[in-house]
Design an enzyme around this catalytic site. Structure first.
Site, mmCIF file in Angstrom:
data_model
loop_
_atom_site.group_PDB
_atom_site.id
_atom_site.type_symbol
_atom_site.label_atom_id
_atom_site.label_comp_id
_atom_site.label_asym_id
_atom_site.label_seq_id
_atom_site.Cartn_x
_atom_site.Cartn_y
_atom_site.Cartn_z
ATOM 1 N N ARG A 55 1.897 -2.841 9.435
ATOM 2 C CA ARG A 55 1.854 -3.239 10.840
ATOM 3 C C ARG A 55 1.198 -2.112 11.628
ATOM 4 O O ARG A 55 1.461 -0.940 11.372
ATOM 5 C CB ARG A 55 3.259 -3.522 11.386
ATOM 6 C CG ARG A 55 3.850 -4.842 10.946
ATOM 7 C CD ARG A 55 3.110 -6.010 11.611
ATOM 8 N NE ARG A 55 3.692 -7.306 11.285
ATOM 9 C CZ ARG A 55 3.281 -8.084 10.302
ATOM 10 N NH1 ARG A 55 2.306 -7.675 9.498
ATOM 11 N NH2 ARG A 55 3.832 -9.273 10.106
ATOM 12 N N ASP A 110 -6.219 -1.551 8.180
ATOM 13 C CA ASP A 110 -6.342 -3.011 8.220
ATOM 14 C C ASP A 110 -5.524 -3.601 9.361
ATOM 15 O O ASP A 110 -5.781 -4.723 9.782
ATOM 16 C CB ASP A 110 -5.890 -3.609 6.880
ATOM 17 C CG ASP A 110 -5.974 -5.123 6.862
ATOM 18 O OD1 ASP A 110 -7.090 -5.647 7.055
ATOM 19 O OD2 ASP A 110 -4.935 -5.785 6.671
ATOM 20 N N GLU A 160 -3.537 -5.324 18.459
ATOM 21 C CA GLU A 160 -4.456 -6.360 17.969
ATOM 22 C C GLU A 160 -4.426 -7.556 18.930
ATOM 23 O O GLU A 160 -3.364 -7.932 19.407
ATOM 24 C CB GLU A 160 -4.010 -6.851 16.582
ATOM 25 C CG GLU A 160 -4.193 -5.871 15.461
ATOM 26 C CD GLU A 160 -3.665 -6.441 14.133
ATOM 27 O OE1 GLU A 160 -3.471 -7.673 14.022
ATOM 28 O OE2 GLU A 160 -3.441 -5.654 13.213
ATOM 29 N N GLY A 217 -4.069 -9.022 3.094
ATOM 30 C CA GLY A 217 -3.296 -10.027 2.366
ATOM 31 C C GLY A 217 -3.909 -11.406 2.382
ATOM 32 O O GLY A 217 -3.229 -12.390 2.083
ATOM 33 N N TYR A 218 -5.211 -11.496 2.692
ATOM 34 C CA TYR A 218 -5.826 -12.794 2.943
ATOM 35 C C TYR A 218 -6.552 -13.393 1.743
ATOM 36 O O TYR A 218 -7.460 -14.206 1.915
ATOM 37 C CB TYR A 218 -6.793 -12.685 4.122
ATOM 38 C CG TYR A 218 -6.176 -13.115 5.433
ATOM 39 C CD1 TYR A 218 -4.836 -12.882 5.707
ATOM 40 C CD2 TYR A 218 -6.930 -13.749 6.410
ATOM 41 C CE1 TYR A 218 -4.277 -13.262 6.900
ATOM 42 C CE2 TYR A 218 -6.375 -14.138 7.613
ATOM 43 C CZ TYR A 218 -5.053 -13.894 7.853
ATOM 44 O OH TYR A 218 -4.489 -14.283 9.045
ATOM 45 N N ASP A 245 11.373 5.042 0.353
ATOM 46 C CA ASP A 245 11.959 3.813 0.891
ATOM 47 C C ASP A 245 13.414 4.115 1.209
ATOM 48 O O ASP A 245 14.280 4.006 0.345
ATOM 49 C CB ASP A 245 11.839 2.674 -0.126
ATOM 50 C CG ASP A 245 12.166 1.315 0.472
ATOM 51 O OD1 ASP A 245 13.216 1.209 1.141
ATOM 52 O OD2 ASP A 245 11.385 0.364 0.278
ATOM 53 N N THR A 300 1.573 -14.980 12.433
ATOM 54 C CA THR A 300 2.032 -13.875 13.276
ATOM 55 C C THR A 300 1.612 -14.009 14.730
ATOM 56 O O THR A 300 2.178 -13.328 15.589
ATOM 57 C CB THR A 300 1.489 -12.530 12.748
ATOM 58 O OG1 THR A 300 0.059 -12.604 12.632
ATOM 59 C CG2 THR A 300 2.080 -12.202 11.386
ATOM 60 N N HIS A 351 -7.088 -7.137 9.772
ATOM 61 C CA HIS A 351 -5.769 -7.618 9.333
ATOM 62 C C HIS A 351 -5.926 -8.712 8.271
ATOM 63 O O HIS A 351 -5.332 -9.789 8.360
ATOM 64 C CB HIS A 351 -4.973 -8.150 10.537
ATOM 65 C CG HIS A 351 -3.494 -8.202 10.303
ATOM 66 N ND1 HIS A 351 -2.570 -8.063 11.314
ATOM 67 C CD2 HIS A 351 -2.759 -8.379 9.178
ATOM 68 C CE1 HIS A 351 -1.344 -8.160 10.829
ATOM 69 N NE2 HIS A 351 -1.437 -8.358 9.523
ATOM 70 N N THR A 355 4.001 -15.905 6.454
ATOM 71 C CA THR A 355 3.664 -14.482 6.413
ATOM 72 C C THR A 355 4.834 -13.710 5.821
ATOM 73 O O THR A 355 5.970 -14.189 5.809
ATOM 74 C CB THR A 355 3.400 -13.932 7.828
ATOM 75 O OG1 THR A 355 4.575 -14.111 8.635
ATOM 76 C CG2 THR A 355 2.229 -14.629 8.489
#
Length: 348
Positions: free
Chosen positions: A209, A233, A238, A258-259, A147, A46, A255, A67
């Site tokens: 985001r 997160d 950023e 998802g790591y 959604d 990103t 962030h 990503t």
């Protein structure tokens, strides 16, 4: 074939060096027009903005971002320039679900929240949101889903309005892509009007985001007590994050939801597979993350086991102690495996 690769993408070197004739590794923020000028492909994250200013006049034909999100790629320009791009949808959905599950257990431990009496609103029900819904149901939490694109596409009654979720849910978690304009705009989706409509004492979580939530509106909701807690997160601006917000949130991380190593391996594999499909290259490689040091988790409860495997307070404490090291904490993230890498024994 010449490929420029973000040097923080893990598990890629051996495989890409079998595929490409020339590989150059560089920090994502240091991709320049001069660097990419004679490259055939880019594999990015990103931090690399792929637009006209980077790509004009280059030989680049293909971009893979390792990503889920792709708002750092100017897709309109790529279409105009004949550049094919791909992302890695769902690559880290289980990792984000792990982060949310551990955070829910922390709220239960430290705030006395009884999860089986809570209602969670999940905003964005794609790969990640669906996994989070599964986790919430497993923990006995009532689930409401929002959604709008899916609701319209599927003509389904399973979805609730954002207004209804705001009014009824104890916990609201965001898992939407960032759209800055258009019918499905998500930029500042959570603004002051949203926060004013919340059930008092709600908890907000954002792992999507940073720009999905208006920072000042979130701060005001925390100051006023509309929100009891927030788990953040992803941040506006950023890595220059708001220090007051970092201080006020119960969990604030750089962030990294998802790591997990599993999610990173998935993203790398998906990027390489897409590259090989585009250039019609046949290759044989396996990408697997390292094994954890201790694979056996033996404890009294599943909650304890979950937090032994991953406790986001470690990441939060590191960021709160060193907010200026946001990028370093993210770039040098330690090995974190998902639950499937362990054997869990509940002794109680």
């Amino acid at each position: 074939m010449k490929v420029i690769v973000d040097n923080k993408i893990p598990y890629i070197r051996e495989a890409i060096e079998q595929i490409a004739d020339e590989v150059i590794y560089a920090p994502g923020k240091d991709f320049t027009p001069e660097l990419v000028q004679d490259a055939d492909a880019l594999i990015i994250r990103t931090r690399t903005r792929c637009d006209r200013s980077l790509l004009a006049g280059s030989k680049v034909k293909f971009i893979a971002t390792a990503t889920i999100g792709f708002d750092h790629i100017d897709t309109a320009y790529c279409r105009e320039a004949g550049i094919t791009w791909t992302n890695a949808p769902g690559c880290n959905s289980a990792s984000v679900a792990q982060y949310i599950q551990s955070t829910l257990f922390i709220l239960q431990q430290t705030r006395g929240m009884k999860l089986n009496q809570m209602t969670i609103g999940i905003v964005g029900v794609g790969n990640v949101g669906s996994k989070v819904a599964d986790v919430a149901r497993k923990l006995g939490i009532q689930v409401m889903l929002n959604d709008l694109p899916r609701e319209e596409r599927e003509e389904s009654t399973m979805f609730a309005s954002l207004k209804s979720i705001a009014e009824k849910c104890d916990i609201i978690t965001f898992h939407v892509p960032l759209y800055k304009e258009g019918k499905y705009k998500t930029y500042h989706l959570a603004d002051k009007h949203f926060f004013h409509s919340l059930k008092k004492g709600a908890v907000i979580m954002n792992t999507s985001r940073g720009e999905v939530i208006e920072t000042e509106a979130l701060l005001e909701a925390l100051r006023s007590g509309i929100l009891s807690d927030a788990v953040i997160d992803v941040w506006e601006h950023e890595p220059d994050i708001d220090l007051e917000l970092l201080e006020k949130v119960i969990i604030g991380t750089p962030h990294i939801a998802g790591y997990s190593a599993d999610g990173k391996a998935n993203a790398t594999r998906m990027s390489l597979e897409a590259l090989c499909r585009f250039f019609r290259i046949e290759t044989d490689y396996r990408i697997t993350p390292p094994e954890p040091k201790n694979k056996l988790i033996s404890t009294a409860t599943y909650e304890e086991a979950s937090l032994m495997i991953y406790d986001p307070r470690r990441d939060s404490d590191a960021l709160k102690s060193h907010p200026g090291l946001f990028e370093q904490l993210r770039g040098d993230y330690p090995l974190r495996r998902e639950e499937g890498a362990y054997r869990i024994v509940i002794t109680k």
